[in-house]
Design an enzyme around this catalytic site. Structure first.
Site, PDB file in Angstrom:
ATOM      1  N   ARG A 297       0.679  -1.182   0.159  1.00  0.00           N
ATOM      2  CA  ARG A 297       0.062   0.182   0.114  1.00  0.00           C
ATOM      3  C   ARG A 297       1.001   1.261   0.014  1.00  0.00           C
ATOM      4  NH1 ARG A 297      -2.979  -0.216   5.067  1.00  0.00           N
ATOM      5  NH2 ARG A 297      -1.159  -1.396   5.701  1.00  0.00           N
TER       6      ARG A 297
ATOM      7  N   LYS B 199      -0.150 -17.704   7.886  1.00  0.00           N
ATOM      8  CA  LYS B 199      -1.211 -17.646   9.039  1.00  0.00           C
ATOM      9  C   LYS B 199      -1.139 -16.510   9.896  1.00  0.00           C
ATOM     10  CE  LYS B 199       0.739 -18.607  13.264  1.00  0.00           C
ATOM     11  NZ  LYS B 199       1.216 -17.950  13.826  1.00  0.00           N
TER      12      LYS B 199
ATOM     13  N   HIS C  11       5.283 -22.592   9.299  1.00  0.00           N
ATOM     14  CA  HIS C  11       6.760 -22.540   9.138  1.00  0.00           C
ATOM     15  C   HIS C  11       7.378 -23.643  10.102  1.00  0.00           C
ATOM     16  CE1 HIS C  11       7.049 -19.771  12.737  1.00  0.00           C
ATOM     17  NE2 HIS C  11       8.215 -20.047  12.822  1.00  0.00           N
TER      18      HIS C  11
ATOM     19  N   LYS D 234      11.283 -26.585   9.664  1.00  0.00           N
ATOM     20  CA  LYS D 234      12.203 -26.552  10.440  1.00  0.00           C
ATOM     21  C   LYS D 234      12.708 -28.039  10.167  1.00  0.00           C
ATOM     22  CE  LYS D 234      10.586 -23.362  13.832  1.00  0.00           C
ATOM     23  NZ  LYS D 234      11.578 -22.194  14.064  1.00  0.00           N
TER      24      LYS D 234
ATOM     25  N   GLU E 261       9.091 -18.999  24.642  1.00  0.00           N
ATOM     26  CA  GLU E 261       9.529 -17.986  23.724  1.00  0.00           C
ATOM     27  C   GLU E 261       9.980 -16.962  25.047  1.00  0.00           C
ATOM     28  OE1 GLU E 261       8.250 -16.650  19.934  1.00  0.00           O
ATOM     29  OE2 GLU E 261       6.503 -17.302  20.722  1.00  0.00           O
TER      30      GLU E 261
ATOM     31  N   ASP F 188      -2.248 -18.362  18.024  1.00  0.00           N
ATOM     32  CA  ASP F 188      -1.158 -17.765  17.309  1.00  0.00           C
ATOM     33  C   ASP F 188      -0.168 -19.065  17.235  1.00  0.00           C
ATOM     34  OD1 ASP F 188       0.918 -15.753  16.141  1.00  0.00           O
ATOM     35  OD2 ASP F 188       1.754 -16.209  18.186  1.00  0.00           O
TER      36      ASP F 188
ATOM     37  N   HIS G 115       0.963 -24.432  15.020  1.00  0.00           N
ATOM     38  CA  HIS G 115       2.448 -25.105  15.156  1.00  0.00           C
ATOM     39  C   HIS G 115       2.197 -26.534  16.200  1.00  0.00           C
ATOM     40  CE1 HIS G 115       3.758 -21.491  13.006  1.00  0.00           C
ATOM     41  NE2 HIS G 115       3.899 -20.845  14.218  1.00  0.00           N
TER      42      HIS G 115
ATOM     43  N   LYS H 223       4.818 -16.835  25.879  1.00  0.00           N
ATOM     44  CA  LYS H 223       5.909 -15.636  25.700  1.00  0.00           C
ATOM     45  C   LYS H 223       6.549 -15.320  27.137  1.00  0.00           C
ATOM     46  CE  LYS H 223       4.131 -14.174  21.296  1.00  0.00           C
ATOM     47  NZ  LYS H 223       5.169 -14.768  20.334  1.00  0.00           N
TER      48      LYS H 223
HETATM   49  C1  BG6 Z   1       4.769 -17.359  14.757  1.00  0.00           C
HETATM   50  C2  BG6 Z   1       4.056 -16.647  15.952  1.00  0.00           C
HETATM   51  O1  BG6 Z   1       3.951 -17.915  13.855  1.00  0.00           O
HETATM   52  O2  BG6 Z   1       5.765 -17.995  15.352  1.00  0.00           O
HETATM   53  C3  BG6 Z   1       4.870 -15.865  16.603  1.00  0.00           C
HETATM   54  O3  BG6 Z   1       3.029 -15.626  15.120  1.00  0.00           O
HETATM   55  C4  BG6 Z   1       6.090 -16.675  17.231  1.00  0.00           C
HETATM   56  O4  BG6 Z   1       4.067 -15.069  17.710  1.00  0.00           O
HETATM   57  C5  BG6 Z   1       6.756 -17.369  16.028  1.00  0.00           C
HETATM   58  O5  BG6 Z   1       6.997 -15.584  17.915  1.00  0.00           O
HETATM   59  C6  BG6 Z   1       7.999 -18.183  16.753  1.00  0.00           C
HETATM   60  O6  BG6 Z   1       8.303 -19.040  15.414  1.00  0.00           O
HETATM   61  P1  BG6 Z   1       9.898 -19.283  15.922  1.00  0.00           P
HETATM   62  O7  BG6 Z   1      10.274 -19.931  14.442  1.00  0.00           O
HETATM   63  O8  BG6 Z   1      10.877 -18.018  16.272  1.00  0.00           O
HETATM   64  O9  BG6 Z   1       9.883 -20.213  17.118  1.00  0.00           O
END
Ligand code: BG6
Length: 489
Positions: free
Chosen positions: A46, A145, A175, A179, A213, A232, A237, A336
């Site tokens: 944008r 996502k 993602h 890995k 995290e 999230d 995941h 987190k």
């Molecule tokens: C993302 C989430 O999909 O994955 C984030 O939206 C998160 O909140 C992240 O921090 C963690 O991914 P990774 O690969 O850093 O463990």
């Protein structure tokens, strides 16, 4: 396999994900000479930027995410020559004309539309792309996502996107599946005979899956406060990791063979009842505390509304109702601002039935397989061994496999791997629509319960392993989270 020539159209091309992950990943492929000579990347956004401004932003925001050793001026220049920036309002089909004009007309060219945008735009963009005639049999669409915020919205996205693209053209990214360690889990399970006979309820006592995290929500508060840890991280995941641990051997690594098996796991997850919702799910929210010795603010001081009940932590106990897994608890946990940055799967085996030694069985640590995804990738197998000397004393020991040490080869980031798969047309590591919906179907009762009961998330201090209720959740079964069971160093 060499890649065929392509145009990659990156919606959200000036955004955070593009700058932090996608463009650095494409640069890495360019540096490895994996991109066809004429391949182009059209970043769409944008912001009313011209090419120079876009390249400046790229320099400031994408370059720092490329390892210094990989930053080579000639390669960077070559990479930038592939990039184009096009201003476009995703909602307005008229604004797609500059994109139409910029596309190459070769009908055999692979066209990848990567939608790194909020999910509320997915349907609109697909519809507009079709309306301006940009989609064809060689097009693929990648959906980032979060794929919806509940079952209904996920179904709607699937239906609307499905009007434009067939299922084999849709790449739903998680993602975590990109890995290395996750794919290594497939190798471990299905490339070795050793574990398969033991991989079942008769021999496994429980499975723990943790993604912890240290970071807080940072600048993503607007998105995060509407999502929370369950949406999230857990719905996607953690459930995907659970599927890979628990699925039956697929017929092959073909996309549908693997996805059929993952789907069966999701459909076999025991449904929550009002009682299990109250007992088997913990939600938490961090308060201020110390992470690695640094004082950090609480979630509510990071820009969240003062009355926010968003979950920054979730832990739950799941069961899979199949012959293989019935009765084996799967504990899932993510949060987190936790005590450590780690992602791991812990498979704990049952205790030995009887000790033939003078030592009491309670001093025998049950065997345990730890699959580490982050920060380092590796496997650890805990066994009992005799200590040297004249007495028959057994002690726990660890067999360690560090993948970095073992394979001294450059690593591929998850997004690098997944982008290559999209460009090669390989769908195995992407979610199918029915998988996505089955995952939402299972977690949705938790979301409803939290809304209806108006329950408050349990507070936990930043830099800890989450609320006390999470330890109590697993403690009720006479168990502990692995980190809590480890001796203090
Ligand atoms: C993302 C989430 O999909 O994955 C984030 O939206 C998160 O909140 C992240 O921090 C963690 O991914 P990774 O690969 O850093 O463990």
């Amino acid at each position: 396999m060499a890649l065929a020539d392509f145009d990659l159209i990156l919606f959200g091309g000036g955004g955070d994900l593009a700058m932090r992950k996608l463009l650095p990943a494409l640069y890495a492929h360019d540096r490895n000479k994996q991109l066809p000579q004429n391949a182009r990347i059209l970043c769409v956004g944008r912001h009313a930027w011209n090419r120079e401004t876009f390249l400046d932003v790229l320099d400031k925001e994408a370059k720092p995410h490329i390892p210094t050793a990989a930053q080579e001026p000639d390669i960077w220049k070559n990479f930038c020559a592939r990039l184009h920036y096009i201003v476009l309002d995703a909602n307005d089909p008229h604004s797609y004309q500059p994109l139409v004009a910029a596309m190459r007309s070769n009908p055999d060219l692979t066209r990848v539309f990567y939608l790194a945008t909020p999910p509320s735009l997915f349907a609109k963009i697909c519809h507009n792309l079709a309306e301006v005639g940009l989609t064809n049999a060689h097009s693929r669409v990648v959906l980032e996502k979060p794929l919806g915020r509940d079952l209904a919205s996920a179904q709607q996205i699937n239906a609307e996107v499905g009007r434009v693209f067939s299922e084999s053209q849709i790449y739903r990214i998680d993602h975590y599946l990109g890995k290395e360690a996750v794919q290594n889990l497939l190798a471990l399970r299905f490339g070795n005979i050793l574990f398969e006979p033991l991989w079942r309820r008769e021999w496994i006592s429980d499975v723990q899956i943790t993604i912890a995290e240290e970071l807080g929500v940072g600048k993503r508060i607007e998105y995060y406060d509407n999502a929370g840890a369950l949406r999230d991280m857990l719905q996607n995941h953690l459930l995907q990791l659970l599927c890979i641990v628990a699925m039956e051997p697929p017929l092959s690594v073909q996309a549908d063979a693997v996805r059929d098996e993952k789907l069966k796991v999701l459909r076999s997850l025991k449904r929550f009842t009002p009682t299990t919702l109250a007992h088997d799910v913990v939600r938490g929210q961090y308060r201020s505390g110390h992470v690695n010795g640094t004082a950090v603010p609480g979630y509510l001081q990071e820009g969240a509304p003062a009355d926010s009940r968003t979950d920054t932590f979730v832990a739950l106990r799941a069961e899979i109702d199949t012959w293989r897994w019935a009765g084996v608890p799967f504990y899932l946990r993510t949060g987190k601002r936790m005590a450590d940055q780690l992602a791991e799967i812990v498979v704990r085996f049952k205790p030995i039935p009887h000790s033939i030694f003078a030592q009491n069985t309670s001093t025998f640590q049950p065997n345990c397989l730890v699959i580490r995804l982050q920060p380092d990738e590796g496997l650890q197998l805990n066994l009992m061994a005799k200590t040297p000397g004249d007495r028959m004393r057994l002690k726990p020991v660890e067999l360690e496999l560090d993948f970095r040490e073992q394979f001294k080869m450059p690593r591929m980031e998850a997004y690098e791997r997944l982008l290559l798969d999209v460009l090669r047309g390989q769908l195995t590591l992407f979610m199918r629509s029915d998988e996505l919906e089955a995952a939402w179907e299972w977690v949705e009762p938790i979301l409803h319960y939290w809304e209806q009961e108006q329950t408050e998330p349990a507070p936990y201090a930043a830099g800890t392993w989450g609320p006390a209720a999470a330890s109590a959740l697993i403690g009720r079964d006479g168990l502990q989270w692995r980190e809590e069971a480890l001796p203090e160093i």
